[in-house]
Design a protein around this motif. Structure first.
Motif, PDB file in Angstrom:
ATOM      1  N   VAL A 141      -5.748  46.015  31.174  1.00  0.00           N
ATOM      2  CA  VAL A 141      -4.392  45.638  30.507  1.00  0.00           C
ATOM      3  C   VAL A 141      -3.836  44.523  31.632  1.00  0.00           C
ATOM      4  O   VAL A 141      -3.015  43.458  31.400  1.00  0.00           O
ATOM      5  N   THR A 142      -4.042  44.867  32.732  1.00  0.00           N
ATOM      6  CA  THR A 142      -3.562  43.955  33.883  1.00  0.00           C
ATOM      7  C   THR A 142      -4.376  42.699  33.965  1.00  0.00           C
ATOM      8  O   THR A 142      -3.808  41.454  34.131  1.00  0.00           O
ATOM      9  N   VAL A 143      -5.847  42.817  33.745  1.00  0.00           N
ATOM     10  CA  VAL A 143      -6.430  41.672  33.647  1.00  0.00           C
ATOM     11  C   VAL A 143      -5.919  40.448  32.652  1.00  0.00           C
ATOM     12  O   VAL A 143      -5.578  39.456  32.680  1.00  0.00           O
ATOM     13  N   MET A 144      -5.583  41.182  31.404  1.00  0.00           N
ATOM     14  CA  MET A 144      -5.417  40.085  30.284  1.00  0.00           C
ATOM     15  C   MET A 144      -4.097  39.533  30.476  1.00  0.00           C
ATOM     16  O   MET A 144      -3.392  38.514  30.113  1.00  0.00           O
ATOM     17  N   ALA A 145      -3.014  40.346  31.180  1.00  0.00           N
ATOM     18  CA  ALA A 145      -1.667  39.922  31.390  1.00  0.00           C
ATOM     19  C   ALA A 145      -1.919  38.664  32.737  1.00  0.00           C
ATOM     20  O   ALA A 145      -1.116  37.722  32.293  1.00  0.00           O
ATOM     21  N   ALA A 146      -2.758  38.795  33.395  1.00  0.00           N
ATOM     22  CA  ALA A 146      -3.050  37.895  34.365  1.00  0.00           C
ATOM     23  C   ALA A 146      -3.524  36.586  33.601  1.00  0.00           C
ATOM     24  O   ALA A 146      -3.043  35.433  33.889  1.00  0.00           O
ATOM     25  N   ILE A 147      -4.499  36.715  32.566  1.00  0.00           N
ATOM     26  CA  ILE A 147      -5.007  35.719  31.955  1.00  0.00           C
ATOM     27  C   ILE A 147      -3.940  34.929  31.254  1.00  0.00           C
ATOM     28  O   ILE A 147      -3.614  33.595  31.172  1.00  0.00           O
ATOM     29  N   ARG A 148      -2.795  35.776  30.555  1.00  0.00           N
ATOM     30  CA  ARG A 148      -1.615  35.010  30.026  1.00  0.00           C
ATOM     31  C   ARG A 148      -0.907  34.509  31.180  1.00  0.00           C
ATOM     32  O   ARG A 148      -0.263  33.113  30.751  1.00  0.00           O
ATOM     33  N   MET A 149      -0.634  34.712  32.275  1.00  0.00           N
ATOM     34  CA  MET A 149       0.425  34.118  33.319  1.00  0.00           C
ATOM     35  C   MET A 149      -0.546  32.811  33.837  1.00  0.00           C
ATOM     36  O   MET A 149       0.152  31.778  34.024  1.00  0.00           O
ATOM     37  N   GLN A 150      -1.810  32.829  33.701  1.00  0.00           N
ATOM     38  CA  GLN A 150      -2.548  31.453  34.065  1.00  0.00           C
ATOM     39  C   GLN A 150      -2.370  30.366  33.150  1.00  0.00           C
ATOM     40  O   GLN A 150      -2.247  29.473  33.183  1.00  0.00           O
ATOM     41  N   SER A 151      -2.341  30.899  31.638  1.00  0.00           N
ATOM     42  CA  SER A 151      -2.320  30.176  30.517  1.00  0.00           C
ATOM     43  C   SER A 151      -1.095  29.332  30.472  1.00  0.00           C
ATOM     44  O   SER A 151      -0.706  28.265  29.735  1.00  0.00           O
ATOM     45  N   ASN A 152      -0.144  30.177  30.989  1.00  0.00           N
ATOM     46  CA  ASN A 152       1.297  29.641  31.054  1.00  0.00           C
ATOM     47  C   ASN A 152       1.675  28.876  32.269  1.00  0.00           C
ATOM     48  O   ASN A 152       2.816  28.489  32.541  1.00  0.00           O
ATOM     49  N   GLY A 153       0.589  28.841  33.128  1.00  0.00           N
ATOM     50  CA  GLY A 153       0.874  28.056  34.319  1.00  0.00           C
ATOM     51  C   GLY A 153       1.418  28.616  35.486  1.00  0.00           C
ATOM     52  O   GLY A 153       2.118  27.977  36.505  1.00  0.00           O
ATOM     53  N   TYR A 154       1.715  29.949  35.446  1.00  0.00           N
ATOM     54  CA  TYR A 154       2.500  30.688  36.513  1.00  0.00           C
ATOM     55  C   TYR A 154       1.689  31.043  37.787  1.00  0.00           C
ATOM     56  O   TYR A 154       1.800  31.049  38.821  1.00  0.00           O
ATOM     57  N   ILE A 155       0.262  31.292  37.387  1.00  0.00           N
ATOM     58  CA  ILE A 155      -0.703  31.413  38.484  1.00  0.00           C
ATOM     59  C   ILE A 155      -1.962  30.785  38.349  1.00  0.00           C
ATOM     60  O   ILE A 155      -2.153  30.397  37.299  1.00  0.00           O
ATOM     61  N   ASP A 156      -2.862  30.658  39.402  1.00  0.00           N
ATOM     62  CA  ASP A 156      -4.109  30.112  39.351  1.00  0.00           C
ATOM     63  C   ASP A 156      -5.253  31.282  39.868  1.00  0.00           C
ATOM     64  O   ASP A 156      -5.064  31.478  40.855  1.00  0.00           O
ATOM     65  N   LEU A 157      -5.886  31.765  38.951  1.00  0.00           N
ATOM     66  CA  LEU A 157      -6.812  33.002  39.451  1.00  0.00           C
ATOM     67  C   LEU A 157      -7.566  32.427  40.136  1.00  0.00           C
ATOM     68  O   LEU A 157      -8.054  33.566  41.205  1.00  0.00           O
ATOM     69  N   ASN A 158      -7.939  31.554  40.356  1.00  0.00           N
ATOM     70  CA  ASN A 158      -9.036  31.140  41.357  1.00  0.00           C
ATOM     71  C   ASN A 158      -8.271  30.511  42.729  1.00  0.00           C
ATOM     72  O   ASN A 158      -9.007  30.075  43.678  1.00  0.00           O
ATOM     73  N   GLU A 159      -6.921  30.538  43.002  1.00  0.00           N
ATOM     74  CA  GLU A 159      -6.385  30.283  44.087  1.00  0.00           C
ATOM     75  C   GLU A 159      -6.448  31.610  45.295  1.00  0.00           C
ATOM     76  O   GLU A 159      -6.398  32.574  45.147  1.00  0.00           O
ATOM     77  N   ASN A 160      -6.638  31.027  46.475  1.00  0.00           N
ATOM     78  CA  ASN A 160      -6.657  31.923  47.430  1.00  0.00           C
ATOM     79  C   ASN A 160      -5.393  32.787  47.442  1.00  0.00           C
ATOM     80  O   ASN A 160      -4.195  32.233  47.584  1.00  0.00           O
ATOM     81  N   ILE A 161      -5.746  34.015  47.427  1.00  0.00           N
ATOM     82  CA  ILE A 161      -4.497  34.840  47.193  1.00  0.00           C
ATOM     83  C   ILE A 161      -3.692  34.915  48.451  1.00  0.00           C
ATOM     84  O   ILE A 161      -2.464  35.545  48.190  1.00  0.00           O
ATOM     85  N   GLU A 162      -4.077  34.551  49.581  1.00  0.00           N
ATOM     86  CA  GLU A 162      -3.000  34.690  50.584  1.00  0.00           C
ATOM     87  C   GLU A 162      -2.126  33.578  50.417  1.00  0.00           C
ATOM     88  O   GLU A 162      -0.879  33.660  51.070  1.00  0.00           O
TER      89      GLU A 162
END
Length: 504
Positions: free
Chosen positions: A121-142
């Motif tokens: 459920v956390t994963v699919m929320a993160a995928i939605r965040m990326q599709s809406n431009g709020y995060i980049d899953l491949n960005e350095n988490i730091e």
């Protein structure tokens, strides 16, 4: 941690109340069942399911013995079951099953700890965040972390830890799950857990291997992702999940908030009454406080019921079919391309011909959970059980659904029994170190002349000797194979493809 240890880490008289969203009343088939709801076309197959529970293993020259849900709950000391069955892309029927001895207020709105089912459920929320431009899953988490600094480890500028590899279990962060915290004890924050502060009961975060390479199940990595998302959105994690996944899907009986004792079955003007299925150990005893608190919300802290989790799984199916309003078809297919050793973002990915199936299991102290969905047919099942004994029944529910609905996965297997001398069985009892990591034990039951394999999470697998290569045993309900190499003090055995050595 390799695939075998990953699987283990993620490695249960009834009154019946229907949770189906629509349908007609039908007569209950179990002896102590009340009238229930089901869809118009599902009454017959639902009755067959409830009274035809199968085991994963069939023995030759022996007629298959079927059980009712009632009998399995009684046999395994499981207080209740929340169950949803999906067929052709919809929830065909769902129900709550209570044992007669369960005096708690269990109904269709009752919430269970879903343990590691929190992760997808956390994963699919993160995928939605990326599709809406709020995060980049491949960005350095730091670059996202503000409240926590990663320790030095195997990460590099060219191989950084990212939100993506924390969620697909390839971050290189130390492996393992969580035991939770007894109510009334000091509860560490997510950052304190990452640092391994004195109240934390898990190891501090370390980056033990190069990120993006090896599949290694890590709840700690999910806790890191939790902290990063809180830093990005500047909100508590439960509110973030409400906005990005639970509310859009209409999962009204789901939350990442740990229940407030004052709100349990006691409505007030501000807090909606919450019905909680309290966790139980393998002997049927309620765990201290009813449940353990999990501040590791992204990894293990979600509460839900089978209907809501089925709704979640069906949305992934709709996305794969190009019919979801939340997930695009390209997002789901891109997710599936992330397969590592038969897993994708924690899901077990199974290919049977043209069929593609996603499956996930979970276990917290006092709870066991599982869910599966065919992305091809829209068939699937969700079970939630408030008992440490739930794994065996969970497997049986999957097998039963496969048999009745003709799934391509979760098929029964056929084995032949053999005799084993009592003195040999007794000689196998003892403690063993498995995969140089976990302590397992073998016990001997003199009354039934049978050995059992015990896991650290409380699961007990009664073993039957079978014919085959070496000195092999099988757990009938899960088809877990245990193979011994000798009958002496130097006894070793293999389970899940890894060696367990007798401890001295």
């Amino acid at each position: 941690m390799n695939k075998a240890s990953y699987l283990l880490a993620i490695a249960a008289s009834i009154s019946l109340t229907s949770c189906s969203v629509s349908g007609t009343k039908s007569e209950a088939t179990l002896r102590t069942a009340s009238v229930c709801f089901s869809t118009n076309s599902s009454a017959d197959i639902k009755a067959q399911f409830e009274n035809g529970i199968v085991s994963k293993t069939i023995f030759t020259n022996k007629e298959e013995s079927l059980s009712s849900i009632e009998e399995r709950l009684e046999d395994l000391n499981i207080p209740s079951l929340s169950l949803a069955v999906m067929n052709d892309g919809v929830i065909e029927w769902s129900a709550i099953y209570n044992s007669p001895s369960n005096k708690a207020l269990i109904d269709c709105n009752t919430r269970y700890q879903v343990a590691s089912l929190s992760k997808p459920v956390t994963v699919m929320a993160a995928i939605r965040m990326q599709s809406n431009g709020y995060i980049d899953l491949n960005e350095n988490i730091e670059n996202y972390l503000k409240s926590y600094k990663l320790p030095k480890g195997k990460q590099t500028k060219s191989a950084p830890i990212t939100i993506k590899n924390t969620l697909d279990h390839s971050s290189g962060i130390n492996s393992g799950g969580f035991l939770g915290y007894e109510q009334g004890s000091p509860i560490p924050s997510d950052i304190e857990i990452l640092k391994g502060n004195k109240h934390s009961n898990s190891a501090p975060l370390s980056i033990a291997s190069k990120p993006g390479v090896q599949l290694a199940y890590s709840g700690t990595a999910y806790t890191l992702a939790q902290v990063a998302l809180k830093d990005i959105f500047k909100k508590d994690f439960s509110s973030i999940m409400d906005k990005w996944i639970l509310t859009p899907l209409g999962m009204e009986n789901s939350s990442y908030r740990s229940p407030d004792i004052s709100s349990i079955n006691q409505p007030d003007s501000k807090i909606k009454a919450i019905s909680i299925a309290k966790g139980h150990d393998s002997g049927g005893k309620e765990i201290e406080g009813g449940w353990r608190v999990h501040p590791e919300l992204a990894a293990a802290g979600m509460w839900s019921n089978a209907n809501d989790m089925a709704t979640f799984m069906l949305e992934i199916y709709k996305g794969y079919q190009g019919k979801s309003t939340l997930f695009s078809q390209s997002e789901i297919k891109q997710m599936l391309e992330n397969e590592k050793d038969g897993h994708v973002y924690g899901f077990i990915l199974n290919h049977e011909g043209d069929d593609i199936t996603l499956t996930h299991f979970g276990g917290n102290v006092g709870y066991r959970a599982g869910m599966t969905i065919s992305l091809t047919t829209g068939d699937g099942l969700v079970y939630l059980l408030n008992s440490d004994n739930g794994a065996a029944l969970g497997n049986q529910l999957m097998m039963t659904a496969s048999k009745l609905y003709d799934w391509s996965s979760f098929k029964q297997i056929i084995k032949t029994k053999r005799e084993a001398k009592i003195e040999i069985l007794k000689s196998l009892a003892g403690n063993y170190l498995w995969n140089e990591q976990l302590e397992l034990s073998i016990s001997y039951d003199d009354e039934h002349q049978q050995i059992s394999l015990h896991f650290p999470n409380g699961d007990q697998y009664k073993l039957t000797p079978i014919k085959g290569v070496g000195k092999s045993f099988i757990h009938q309900d899960t088809a877990t194979l245990v193979s011994f190499n000798s009958w002496d003090k130097e006894t070793e055995f293999t389970v899940y493809g890894q060696l367990a050595v007798r401890m001295k």
